[in-house]
Motif scaffolding. Structure first.
Motif, PDB file in Angstrom:
ATOM      1  N   ILE A  37       0.895  -1.060  -0.158  1.00  0.00           N
ATOM      2  CA  ILE A  37       0.210   0.184  -0.028  1.00  0.00           C
ATOM      3  C   ILE A  37       0.831   1.199  -0.161  1.00  0.00           C
ATOM      4  O   ILE A  37       0.688   2.095  -0.526  1.00  0.00           O
ATOM      5  CB  ILE A  37      -0.880  -0.012   1.172  1.00  0.00           C
ATOM      6  CG1 ILE A  37      -2.065  -1.242   1.052  1.00  0.00           C
ATOM      7  CG2 ILE A  37      -1.699   1.437   1.311  1.00  0.00           C
ATOM      8  CD1 ILE A  37      -2.936  -1.426   1.994  1.00  0.00           C
ATOM      9  N   ASP A  38       2.163   1.178   0.874  1.00  0.00           N
ATOM     10  CA  ASP A  38       3.046   2.364   0.889  1.00  0.00           C
ATOM     11  C   ASP A  38       3.577   2.594  -0.663  1.00  0.00           C
ATOM     12  O   ASP A  38       3.793   3.783  -1.155  1.00  0.00           O
ATOM     13  CB  ASP A  38       3.937   2.042   1.719  1.00  0.00           C
ATOM     14  CG  ASP A  38       3.352   2.267   3.361  1.00  0.00           C
ATOM     15  OD1 ASP A  38       2.189   2.837   3.411  1.00  0.00           O
ATOM     16  OD2 ASP A  38       3.889   2.017   4.264  1.00  0.00           O
ATOM     17  N   LEU A  39       4.100   1.526  -1.258  1.00  0.00           N
ATOM     18  CA  LEU A  39       4.623   1.397  -2.372  1.00  0.00           C
ATOM     19  C   LEU A  39       3.757   2.144  -3.511  1.00  0.00           C
ATOM     20  O   LEU A  39       4.032   2.915  -4.441  1.00  0.00           O
ATOM     21  CB  LEU A  39       5.067   0.144  -2.657  1.00  0.00           C
ATOM     22  CG  LEU A  39       6.428  -0.396  -2.205  1.00  0.00           C
ATOM     23  CD1 LEU A  39       6.807  -2.040  -2.561  1.00  0.00           C
ATOM     24  CD2 LEU A  39       7.620   0.242  -2.528  1.00  0.00           C
ATOM     25  N   LEU A  40       2.346   1.699  -3.366  1.00  0.00           N
ATOM     26  CA  LEU A  40       1.336   2.115  -4.377  1.00  0.00           C
ATOM     27  C   LEU A  40       1.306   3.550  -4.044  1.00  0.00           C
ATOM     28  O   LEU A  40       1.061   4.497  -5.161  1.00  0.00           O
ATOM     29  CB  LEU A  40       0.096   1.308  -4.060  1.00  0.00           C
ATOM     30  CG  LEU A  40       0.057  -0.020  -4.800  1.00  0.00           C
ATOM     31  CD1 LEU A  40      -1.146  -0.593  -4.126  1.00  0.00           C
ATOM     32  CD2 LEU A  40      -0.117  -0.079  -6.384  1.00  0.00           C
ATOM     33  N   SER A  41       1.291   3.940  -2.847  1.00  0.00           N
ATOM     34  CA  SER A  41       1.181   5.472  -2.395  1.00  0.00           C
ATOM     35  C   SER A  41       1.932   6.479  -3.069  1.00  0.00           C
ATOM     36  O   SER A  41       2.029   7.115  -3.640  1.00  0.00           O
ATOM     37  CB  SER A  41       0.728   5.710  -1.067  1.00  0.00           C
ATOM     38  OG  SER A  41       0.513   7.020  -0.699  1.00  0.00           O
ATOM     39  N   ASP A  42       3.378   5.878  -2.854  1.00  0.00           N
ATOM     40  CA  ASP A  42       4.526   6.607  -3.393  1.00  0.00           C
ATOM     41  C   ASP A  42       4.711   6.660  -4.793  1.00  0.00           C
ATOM     42  O   ASP A  42       4.725   7.710  -5.380  1.00  0.00           O
ATOM     43  CB  ASP A  42       5.812   5.819  -2.755  1.00  0.00           C
ATOM     44  CG  ASP A  42       6.105   5.940  -1.357  1.00  0.00           C
ATOM     45  OD1 ASP A  42       5.083   6.826  -0.694  1.00  0.00           O
ATOM     46  OD2 ASP A  42       6.806   5.112  -0.759  1.00  0.00           O
ATOM     47  N   SER A  43       4.361   5.319  -5.601  1.00  0.00           N
ATOM     48  CA  SER A  43       4.262   5.561  -7.227  1.00  0.00           C
ATOM     49  C   SER A  43       3.251   6.522  -7.491  1.00  0.00           C
ATOM     50  O   SER A  43       3.435   7.200  -8.841  1.00  0.00           O
ATOM     51  CB  SER A  43       4.313   4.289  -7.758  1.00  0.00           C
ATOM     52  OG  SER A  43       2.985   3.602  -7.570  1.00  0.00           O
ATOM     53  N   ARG A  44       2.275   6.646  -6.994  1.00  0.00           N
ATOM     54  CA  ARG A  44       1.023   7.542  -7.502  1.00  0.00           C
ATOM     55  C   ARG A  44       1.569   8.853  -7.397  1.00  0.00           C
ATOM     56  O   ARG A  44       1.215   9.669  -7.998  1.00  0.00           O
ATOM     57  CB  ARG A  44      -0.225   6.969  -6.855  1.00  0.00           C
ATOM     58  CG  ARG A  44      -1.381   7.860  -7.317  1.00  0.00           C
ATOM     59  CD  ARG A  44      -1.742   7.855  -8.806  1.00  0.00           C
ATOM     60  NE  ARG A  44      -1.389   6.593  -9.443  1.00  0.00           N
ATOM     61  CZ  ARG A  44      -2.678   5.733  -9.789  1.00  0.00           C
ATOM     62  NH1 ARG A  44      -3.754   6.154  -9.307  1.00  0.00           N
ATOM     63  NH2 ARG A  44      -2.247   4.548 -10.330  1.00  0.00           N
ATOM     64  N   LYS A  45       2.033   9.271  -6.010  1.00  0.00           N
ATOM     65  CA  LYS A  45       2.508  10.565  -5.778  1.00  0.00           C
ATOM     66  C   LYS A  45       3.620  10.859  -6.647  1.00  0.00           C
ATOM     67  O   LYS A  45       3.491  12.115  -7.168  1.00  0.00           O
ATOM     68  CB  LYS A  45       3.283  10.540  -4.297  1.00  0.00           C
ATOM     69  CG  LYS A  45       1.966  10.707  -3.024  1.00  0.00           C
ATOM     70  CD  LYS A  45       2.666  10.509  -1.824  1.00  0.00           C
ATOM     71  CE  LYS A  45       1.458  10.454  -0.881  1.00  0.00           C
ATOM     72  NZ  LYS A  45       2.209  10.105   0.290  1.00  0.00           N
ATOM     73  N   ARG A  46       4.590   9.967  -7.120  1.00  0.00           N
ATOM     74  CA  ARG A  46       5.348  10.419  -7.964  1.00  0.00           C
ATOM     75  C   ARG A  46       4.842  10.787  -9.274  1.00  0.00           C
ATOM     76  O   ARG A  46       5.241  11.584 -10.070  1.00  0.00           O
ATOM     77  CB  ARG A  46       6.517   9.338  -8.213  1.00  0.00           C
ATOM     78  CG  ARG A  46       7.778   9.148  -7.068  1.00  0.00           C
ATOM     79  CD  ARG A  46       8.777   8.437  -7.407  1.00  0.00           C
ATOM     80  NE  ARG A  46       8.265   7.029  -7.590  1.00  0.00           N
ATOM     81  CZ  ARG A  46       8.501   6.330  -6.290  1.00  0.00           C
ATOM     82  NH1 ARG A  46       8.458   6.579  -5.084  1.00  0.00           N
ATOM     83  NH2 ARG A  46       8.020   5.039  -6.517  1.00  0.00           N
ATOM     84  N   LEU A  47       3.966   9.970  -9.743  1.00  0.00           N
ATOM     85  CA  LEU A  47       3.164  10.211 -11.196  1.00  0.00           C
ATOM     86  C   LEU A  47       2.579  11.596 -11.183  1.00  0.00           C
ATOM     87  O   LEU A  47       2.691  12.450 -12.109  1.00  0.00           O
ATOM     88  CB  LEU A  47       2.007   9.080 -11.303  1.00  0.00           C
ATOM     89  CG  LEU A  47       1.040   9.200 -12.597  1.00  0.00           C
ATOM     90  CD1 LEU A  47       1.982   9.155 -14.029  1.00  0.00           C
ATOM     91  CD2 LEU A  47      -0.015   8.140 -12.488  1.00  0.00           C
ATOM     92  N   ILE A  48       1.741  11.848 -10.061  1.00  0.00           N
ATOM     93  CA  ILE A  48       0.836  13.153 -10.183  1.00  0.00           C
ATOM     94  C   ILE A  48       1.830  14.154  -9.954  1.00  0.00           C
ATOM     95  O   ILE A  48       1.902  15.267 -10.730  1.00  0.00           O
ATOM     96  CB  ILE A  48       0.035  13.197  -8.825  1.00  0.00           C
ATOM     97  CG1 ILE A  48      -0.969  12.148  -8.851  1.00  0.00           C
ATOM     98  CG2 ILE A  48      -0.713  14.482  -8.695  1.00  0.00           C
ATOM     99  CD1 ILE A  48      -1.813  12.195 -10.131  1.00  0.00           C
ATOM    100  N   THR A  49       3.049  14.293  -9.066  1.00  0.00           N
ATOM    101  CA  THR A  49       4.116  15.219  -9.233  1.00  0.00           C
ATOM    102  C   THR A  49       4.808  15.397 -10.390  1.00  0.00           C
ATOM    103  O   THR A  49       4.934  16.508 -10.936  1.00  0.00           O
ATOM    104  CB  THR A  49       5.001  14.777  -8.074  1.00  0.00           C
ATOM    105  OG1 THR A  49       4.443  14.672  -6.870  1.00  0.00           O
ATOM    106  CG2 THR A  49       6.142  16.020  -7.954  1.00  0.00           C
TER     107      THR A  49
END
Length: 165
Positions: free
Chosen positions: A102-114
């Protein structure tokens, strides 16, 4: 970025996380058979695909040409058509904790949006393309769309796996 695309990214990710939160780590890492990924591996694959998509979009922004849009929703959501994951997005075989993924998914999505927020003129995404390993030459705006469509495809797979573990 288009509000519909942003909404789909968030909605799909929320649906994915909801599928995971009730699982124990044993269920999360359980495999229906030796030739099938565990739910953990499916999710790790999704993280890797999102990270690879960011790199592909960044590369495509540098120097590429315009290609026609494809009916990727029909292609990706048809689960009767199987795809072989390229080695770069094959998941690890060791087990994961639910919260770790869940943390990895959250981090990758934040990187995408950023990353997407750094693109000043979003219209350029429809003007440039990059070769996708399963879909061929794809406009960059469809690279973004394929992230949540691919995720929706795998949510259905996760639901099937949950019924067997």
């Amino acid at each position: 970025m288009d509000k519909i695309v942003t909404d789909n990214l968030y909605e799909t990710r929320n649906n994915l996380v909801m599928e995971l939160t009730s699982l124990s780590d044993a269920q999360f890492n359980g495999k229906p058979d030796m030739n099938t990924w565990s739910i953990a591996q499916v999710c790790h694959h999704l993280v890797l695909v999102e990270e690879a998509s960011i790199k592909a979009i960044a590369w495509g922004l540098k120097d590429s040409t315009k290609k026609e849009h494809k009916p990727i929703q029909i292609i990706l959501l048809d689960r009767t058509k199987k795809f072989k994951a390229p080695a770069i997005v094959e998941p690890n075989i060791e087990p994961f904790d639910v919260q770790q993924i869940i943390d990895l998914l959250s981090d990758s999505r934040k990187r995408l949006i950023t990353f997407l927020d750094t693109i000043e003129d979003k219209s350029i995404l429809a003007e440039k393309s990059m070769k996708h390993p399963a879909l061929g030459e794809l406009p960059l705006d469809q690279w973004i769309e394929q992230i949540y469509l691919h995720e929706q495809r795998h949510i259905e797979q996760i639901k099937e796996i949950k019924m067997t573990i």
